[in-house]
Design a protein around this motif. Structure first.
Motif, PDB file in Angstrom:
ATOM      1  N   GLN B  78       0.829  -1.206   0.000  1.00 53.11           N
ATOM      2  CA  GLN B  78       0.000   0.000   0.000  1.00 53.11           C
ATOM      3  C   GLN B  78       0.860   1.251   0.000  1.00 53.11           C
ATOM      4  OE1 GLN B  78      -2.753  -0.397   3.269  1.00 53.11           O
ATOM      5  NE2 GLN B  78      -4.191  -1.458   1.941  1.00 53.11           N
ATOM      6  N   ARG B 249     -12.074  13.296  -0.887  1.00 55.31           N
ATOM      7  CA  ARG B 249     -12.546  11.967  -0.495  1.00 55.31           C
ATOM      8  C   ARG B 249     -14.038  11.928  -0.177  1.00 55.31           C
ATOM      9  NH1 ARG B 249     -11.336   7.106   1.369  1.00 55.31           N
ATOM     10  NH2 ARG B 249     -12.511   7.219   3.296  1.00 55.31           N
ATOM     11  N   ASN B 254     -14.867   6.357  -3.462  1.00 57.97           N
ATOM     12  CA  ASN B 254     -14.426   5.133  -4.126  1.00 57.97           C
ATOM     13  C   ASN B 254     -13.143   5.334  -4.920  1.00 57.97           C
ATOM     14  OD1 ASN B 254     -16.726   3.858  -3.175  1.00 57.97           O
ATOM     15  ND2 ASN B 254     -17.923   4.624  -4.912  1.00 57.97           N
ATOM     16  N   THR B 257      -8.612   6.243  -1.985  1.00 58.33           N
ATOM     17  CA  THR B 257      -8.537   5.330  -0.856  1.00 58.33           C
ATOM     18  C   THR B 257      -7.893   6.021   0.338  1.00 58.33           C
ATOM     19  OG1 THR B 257      -6.413   4.647  -1.719  1.00 58.33           O
ATOM     20  CG2 THR B 257      -8.302   3.296  -2.320  1.00 58.33           C
ATOM     21  N   THR B 258      -7.890   5.359   1.465  1.00 55.68           N
ATOM     22  CA  THR B 258      -7.275   5.945   2.659  1.00 55.68           C
ATOM     23  C   THR B 258      -5.760   5.877   2.578  1.00 55.68           C
ATOM     24  OG1 THR B 258      -7.524   3.815   3.716  1.00 55.68           O
ATOM     25  CG2 THR B 258      -9.167   5.476   4.240  1.00 55.68           C
ATOM     26  N   PHE B 260      -4.198   6.714  -0.441  1.00 61.35           N
ATOM     27  CA  PHE B 260      -4.025   7.272  -1.780  1.00 61.35           C
ATOM     28  C   PHE B 260      -2.643   7.911  -1.946  1.00 61.35           C
ATOM     29  CE2 PHE B 260      -4.923  10.355  -5.213  1.00 61.35           C
ATOM     30  CZ  PHE B 260      -5.476   9.491  -6.140  1.00 61.35           C
TER      31      PHE B 260
END
Lengths: 309, 306
Positions: B78, B249, B254, B257-258, B260
């Motif tokens: 991530q 956000r 969608n 993302t958290t 990003f």
């Protein structure tokens, strides 16, 4: 950050032409004004101004016509005054409270940051002292560290000291402006002649008195520039208050506006887009006004600062 | 500060000529800045480093884990996806923004514009707009349902791509950041151009250089310093991307993302995930990556000068 000239000190700088801010010379015979170039610039200006025009236009609309009318033209009742009243009175006038908070953070934070930067920049420009190179290296190096890298530990430290959710948590970190220090240092190196300081010293003036009475007046354009930049930074600050503050009573405008915006997407929340838009407009008006009023002062300060890069 | 006493002893004859008095006096001026700087910059960095060697567990409390957190960052998909995203952003947005800013600055400096001060102030104005307000405005404008994009679709019967869709949202953010900072960079370039000695232009023209040649051979080299500074600030800014994606956000949950961007990721880790030790490690790694890239930019900028 950290071109060699940063660490060389003022002596390492190329000296710009005689005066810090050369007057623009007018050549009667050239250059010819160009319609094509002006038209191309017009497109850029349009890009810059269109969203602002959108903001002004939509601040005049009711929530309903906001959603069902064309965005770039007026529609329905002219609701600007009504929107402003609503913005100022909604939720017991919390917007006014946010406005005052922002003002407090700007006066204490930006004012303090400018004061520290002016003192420090002058010290770096006009004195040689043990550890001076280390000061440069540390300050310049630290600027590259991401705000969030500092945010988490700063939050934990402030939290342990019981300072989160108080204005201190926003004001204290705002007091340091490395860019302001750099700008002020470059400016002071140029604007305050060493001979003048020597003369004051020979006359028996102490260092503090010399600073306030001799140097400070010469530093005014630089001070205005740094003040405007730190003001913008504090006025527009979002990340720091976001992590430091939970209590909406201490929010600055930026955080408050975002809270209003998110209200629409929370369960049972009441959408107040007209207030978000009108509030946004009210938020930018003071800064835009400050820029327009003070532009002749800060531009001359910036010109002297930027050539040094 | 403790160095108040030397202030009054400033009457000694200078040791090395004017302006180079090697004494502790300077600290009286630099000291206050450095004291606060130590508190809000150096102490948190040191604390971050300390935190990165520990792990907080639900059971067993805090324990020393050595370099485990750093190992975890290296394998964290991530995190690297977020780094990749800001790298793409950087490669596209920064050249576009700085290129436009440079063109505007050169146009203003050329003296060939009608209404110069109007253009200068209008291009600069967006800088005075908080990122929150800028993002809210553009967010509304982007809306395909009732925003300006939607209006255009309805009025002209077209269907413009949705700037808030997952594939375009990064470009949408790029546009917001470009809009916010063209004026700021333009101002830096413009101020640098104004102090280039005009004699240089005249000399070039006597040598038969045309407008374009003066720009490429005289003006741009003369403001290289400002260009390097602006690039470095933009690189640092791109890696720190947070406000715009985090505010968008709520409009495009969608697409964003958290995790990003790296900053959004550390924020999520420490304030929603309660993984403060790991967040501190991620931030440190990101700080080092940023410094390396900023340093590379600077080296490159300087090498050309040689």
């Amino acid at each position: 950050m950290g071109t060699p000239s940063y660490t060389d000190g003022p002596a390492g700088h190329r000296t710009p032409p005689a005066r810090g801010v050369p007057r623009r010379r007018h050549f009667a015979d050239r250059p010819r004004r160009s319609v094509l170039l002006t038209a191309l610039m017009g497109l850029t200006a349009l890009y810059a101004l269109l969203p602002l025009a959108w903001l002004v236009i939509n601040a005049t609309k009711t929530q309903k016509s906001l959603l069902d009318s064309f965005g770039l033209w007026f529609s329905g009742d002219f609701a600007l005054w009504d929107n402003i009243t609503q913005t100022l009175t909604y939720d017991d006038g919390i917007f006014v409270r946010w406005f005052l908070n922002t003002l407090l953070y700007v006066v204490a934070g930006a004012g303090g940051a400018t004061f520290l930067a002016v003192l420090g920049g002058y010290g770096l420009a006009k004195f040689d002292f043990p550890g001076k190179r280390a000061v440069f290296a540390t300050v310049i190096g630290a600027v590259a560290v991401p705000a969030t890298a500092l945010a988490v530990p700063t939050f934990l430290m402030f939290s342990k000291a019981g300072l989160t959710d108080t204005p201190w948590a926003v004001v204290v970190p705002s007091l340091v402006s490395p860019f302001g220090l750099y700008l002020m240092w470059v400016f002071a190196a140029e604007a305050v002649p060493a001979e003048l300081l020597e003369a004051a010293r020979v006359d028996g003036s102490g260092e503090l008195r010399t600073f306030f009475q001799v140097a400070l007046p010469l530093l005014t354009p630089g001070i205005v520039t740094v003040l405007l930049f730190t003001m913008v930074q504090t006025w527009n600050n979002y990340f720091l208050p976001l992590i430091m503050l939970k209590d909406p009573d201490w929010y600055p405008l930026t955080l408050g506006l975002n809270a209003w915006n998110e209200q629409a997407s929370t369960a049972g929340g009441h959408a107040v887009f007209n207030l978000v838009i009108t509030g946004s407009l009210l938020t930018i008006v003071p800064l835009v006004a400050a820029f327009l009023l003070l532009q002749r002062y800060w531009r001359s300060g910036l010109a002297a600062g930027s050539v040094k890069g | 500060m403790t160095a108040v006493t030397p202030l009054t002893t400033g009457r000694r004859p200078p040791a090395k000529g004017p302006g180079s008095r090697r004494a502790w006096t300077g600290w009286a001026f630099v000291g206050p800045f450095m004291a606060v700087f130590a508190l809000v910059f150096l102490a948190p960095i040191a604390y971050s480093l300390y935190l990165s060697f520990f792990r907080d567990q639900l059971v067993g409390g805090t324990s020393f884990v050595g370099l485990d957190n750093f190992r975890r960052v290296l394998e964290d998909e991530q995190f690297w996806a977020a780094v990749g995203r800001v790298a793409v952003f950087l490669a596209v947005q920064v050249p576009v923004m700085l290129g436009l800013a440079l063109l505007v600055a050169l146009a203003l400096d050329s003296g060939r514009l009608y209404g110069k001060s109007f253009f200068r102030i209008s291009v600069f104005l967006p800088y005075a707009v908080p990122a929150v307000v800028a993002t809210l405005m553009w967010g509304f404008i982007y809306g395909t349902r009732f925003g300006l994009v939607g209006n255009i679709n309805d009025t002209f019967g077209v269907s413009l791509p949705d700037p808030l869709s997952p594939s375009l949202v990064l470009a949408g953010i790029g546009n917001i950041v470009t809009w916010e900072f063209i004026g700021y960079n333009m101002l830096i370039f413009y101020s640098a151009l104004r102090v280039v000695p005009k004699a240089l232009y005249e000399a070039a023209e006597i040598d038969g250089a045309g407008q374009w040649r003066v720009i490429t051979a005289v003006k741009i080299p003369a403001i290289r310093g400002a260009l390097v500074i602006a690039t470095i600030f933009s690189v640092i800014g791109s890696f720190q991307l947070f406000n715009e994606p985090s505010i968008l956000r709520s409009l495009a949950p969608n697409a964003i993302t958290t995790y990003f961007t790296p900053n959004l990721y550390t924020f999520t880790l420490s304030f929603s995930g309660r993984q403060q030790n790991y967040a501190a490690t991620v931030s440190l790694v990101m700080g080092v990556v940023t410094m390396i890239i900023a340093y590379a930019v600077q080296l490159r900028g300087m090498r050309k000068e040689a």
